[in-house]
Design an enzyme around this catalytic site. Structure first.
Site, PDB file in Angstrom:
ATOM      1  N   ASN A 258       7.941 -12.132  10.891  1.00 47.82           N
ATOM      2  CA  ASN A 258       7.050 -12.684  11.947  1.00 47.82           C
ATOM      3  C   ASN A 258       5.836 -11.968  11.758  1.00 47.82           C
ATOM      4  O   ASN A 258       5.473 -10.723  11.788  1.00 47.82           O
ATOM      5  CB  ASN A 258       7.626 -12.516  13.117  1.00 47.82           C
ATOM      6  CG  ASN A 258       6.561 -13.021  14.183  1.00 47.82           C
ATOM      7  OD1 ASN A 258       5.550 -13.728  13.866  1.00 47.82           O
ATOM      8  ND2 ASN A 258       6.747 -12.690  15.566  1.00 47.82           N
TER       9      ASN A 258
ATOM     10  N   LYS B 200       3.030 -12.412  13.039  1.00 46.23           N
ATOM     11  CA  LYS B 200       2.474 -12.237  14.286  1.00 46.23           C
ATOM     12  C   LYS B 200       1.045 -12.695  14.164  1.00 46.23           C
ATOM     13  O   LYS B 200       0.625 -13.672  13.351  1.00 46.23           O
ATOM     14  CB  LYS B 200       2.606 -10.724  15.021  1.00 46.23           C
ATOM     15  CG  LYS B 200       4.029 -10.731  15.293  1.00 46.23           C
ATOM     16  CD  LYS B 200       4.203  -9.528  16.070  1.00 46.23           C
ATOM     17  CE  LYS B 200       5.753  -9.354  16.644  1.00 46.23           C
ATOM     18  NZ  LYS B 200       5.871  -8.261  17.472  1.00 46.23           N
TER      19      LYS B 200
ATOM     20  N   HIS C 123       9.739 -15.809  22.084  1.00 39.28           N
ATOM     21  CA  HIS C 123       9.555 -14.587  21.758  1.00 39.28           C
ATOM     22  C   HIS C 123       9.042 -13.860  22.936  1.00 39.28           C
ATOM     23  O   HIS C 123       8.411 -14.226  23.791  1.00 39.28           O
ATOM     24  CB  HIS C 123       8.413 -14.729  20.418  1.00 39.28           C
ATOM     25  CG  HIS C 123       8.375 -13.366  19.745  1.00 39.28           C
ATOM     26  ND1 HIS C 123       7.661 -12.255  20.383  1.00 39.28           N
ATOM     27  CD2 HIS C 123       8.961 -13.222  18.983  1.00 39.28           C
ATOM     28  CE1 HIS C 123       7.882 -11.310  19.691  1.00 39.28           C
ATOM     29  NE2 HIS C 123       8.382 -11.715  18.559  1.00 39.28           N
TER      30      HIS C 123
ATOM     31  N   GLU D  76      15.832  -8.721  20.687  1.00 43.30           N
ATOM     32  CA  GLU D  76      14.830  -7.689  20.717  1.00 43.30           C
ATOM     33  C   GLU D  76      14.497  -6.863  22.030  1.00 43.30           C
ATOM     34  O   GLU D  76      13.977  -7.515  22.821  1.00 43.30           O
ATOM     35  CB  GLU D  76      13.758  -8.477  20.191  1.00 43.30           C
ATOM     36  CG  GLU D  76      13.934  -9.062  19.005  1.00 43.30           C
ATOM     37  CD  GLU D  76      12.481  -9.662  18.123  1.00 43.30           C
ATOM     38  OE1 GLU D  76      12.280  -9.090  17.023  1.00 43.30           O
ATOM     39  OE2 GLU D  76      11.573 -10.039  18.918  1.00 43.30           O
TER      40      GLU D  76
ATOM     41  N   ILE E 274       9.868  -3.043  20.219  1.00 48.08           N
ATOM     42  CA  ILE E 274       8.951  -3.690  19.532  1.00 48.08           C
ATOM     43  C   ILE E 274       7.814  -3.076  18.865  1.00 48.08           C
ATOM     44  O   ILE E 274       6.837  -2.459  19.812  1.00 48.08           O
ATOM     45  CB  ILE E 274       8.561  -5.156  20.118  1.00 48.08           C
ATOM     46  CG1 ILE E 274       9.949  -5.914  20.312  1.00 48.08           C
ATOM     47  CG2 ILE E 274       7.565  -5.941  19.487  1.00 48.08           C
ATOM     48  CD1 ILE E 274       9.472  -7.180  20.865  1.00 48.08           C
TER      49      ILE E 274
ATOM     50  N   ALA F 120       8.586  -7.773  12.068  1.00 46.85           N
ATOM     51  CA  ALA F 120       7.134  -7.851  12.041  1.00 46.85           C
ATOM     52  C   ALA F 120       6.336  -6.692  11.402  1.00 46.85           C
ATOM     53  O   ALA F 120       6.075  -6.579  10.065  1.00 46.85           O
ATOM     54  CB  ALA F 120       6.622  -8.178  13.337  1.00 46.85           C
ATOM     55  N   SER F 121       6.152  -5.638  12.302  1.00 49.48           N
ATOM     56  CA  SER F 121       5.208  -4.770  11.477  1.00 49.48           C
ATOM     57  C   SER F 121       5.670  -3.718  10.431  1.00 49.48           C
ATOM     58  O   SER F 121       5.045  -3.480   9.538  1.00 49.48           O
ATOM     59  CB  SER F 121       4.819  -3.726  12.817  1.00 49.48           C
ATOM     60  OG  SER F 121       6.000  -3.155  13.433  1.00 49.48           O
TER      61      SER F 121
HETATM   62  O1  G3P Z   1       9.297 -10.860  16.078  1.00 52.89           O
HETATM   63  C1  G3P Z   1       9.698  -9.626  15.445  1.00 52.89           C
HETATM   64  C2  G3P Z   1       9.244  -8.406  16.557  1.00 52.89           C
HETATM   65  O2  G3P Z   1       8.861  -8.794  17.681  1.00 52.89           O
HETATM   66  C3  G3P Z   1       9.681  -7.168  15.919  1.00 52.89           C
HETATM   67  O3  G3P Z   1       8.517  -6.614  16.042  1.00 52.89           O
HETATM   68  O4  G3P Z   1       7.134  -4.922  14.551  1.00 52.89           O
HETATM   69  O5  G3P Z   1       8.952  -4.088  16.025  1.00 52.89           O
HETATM   70  O6  G3P Z   1       9.316  -5.252  13.745  1.00 52.89           O
HETATM   71  P1  G3P Z   1       8.425  -5.206  14.962  1.00 52.89           P
END
Ligand code: G3P
Length: 222
Positions: free
Chosen positions: A5, A7, A88, A136, A141, A197-198
């Protein structure tokens, strides 16, 4: 399945989204594993020029036609995207909308990924038979603290909850995943893939980061 993602990070603004998608395509071919990318809406069409599956980050229930400013599944499909995240954690919607979107995406032959925050939601929404449920925990996150290490029980319990629906829905997990080891742990706990994501988008070297994640999939053959 390994979903990235993007984002709305500045790291992937403008043409940088296409660049990241091209790297993901290369690694997906190298290891023969399924990777999908979720770029921001404004560059969706551009990113579909790659051969990697492209999903929207969100879609609305607004109809095609005389509506303005909404993200309409039928038009997203025509832009070349083949699926969408739904609900999400950073874009929550009502259960009525979730239900409607899952059926609408099915009619369009698109992949649906319902994001959930806890085991109860995983149980409830897996009954809609989306292609994937992505668990999640919101508090992890973007923290770099992986769900697979901080809250392994949420994955095992969600795997069980999804199985109880006795349909084809599969469980993904995400939040804080930043290394190949985090990925391996998630797969060992029964997840069929990850949503990240990150850990990728903010990595200094995108290719190296995706390669490390992909290698964990390759080794588990998921
Ligand atoms: O959509 C993926 C997400 O919400 C997780 O984010 O940055 O913790 O990998 P992250």
């Amino acid at each position: 399945m390994f979903i990235i993602n993007f984002k709305n990070y500045d790291n992937i603004s403008g043409s940088k989204s296409l660049k990241l998608a091209k790297i993901a395509t290369k690694i997906s071919r190298k290891y023969k594993i399924k990777i999908a990318v979720c770029p921001p809406q404004n560059v969706l069409s551009e990113v579909t020029k790659t051969s990697i599956p492209v999903f929207a980050q969100h879609v609305d229930t607004a109809k095609a036609g005389s509506t303005t400013g909404y993200i309409v599944p039928e038009l997203v499909r025509k832009s070349g995207a083949s699926g969408s995240l739904i609900n999400h954690s950073e874009h929550r919607i009502s259960s009525k909308e979730i239900k409607e979107l899952v059926s609408r995406l099915k009619r369009l032959n698109m992949i649906s990924v319902i994001c959930v925050r806890n085991v109860d939601e995983a149980r409830r929404y897996s009954k809609l038979n989306p292609n994937y449920i992505a668990i999640e925990p919101p508090e992890l996150i973007g923290t770099g603290k992986a769900v697979s290490k901080e809250k392994p029980e949420i994955i095992t319990k969600s795997v069980k909850a999804v199985k109880e629906a006795k349909n084809s829905t599969r469980l993904l997990c995400g939040a804080g995943i930043i290394s190949g080891d985090d990925v391996s742990r998630a797969l060992e706990l029964g997840a069929r893939g990850i949503l990240v994501a990150s850990g990728i988008v903010k990595a200094r070297n995108w290719e190296r980061a995706i390669d490390e994640f992909a290698l964990s999939f390759k080794n588990r053959k998921v």
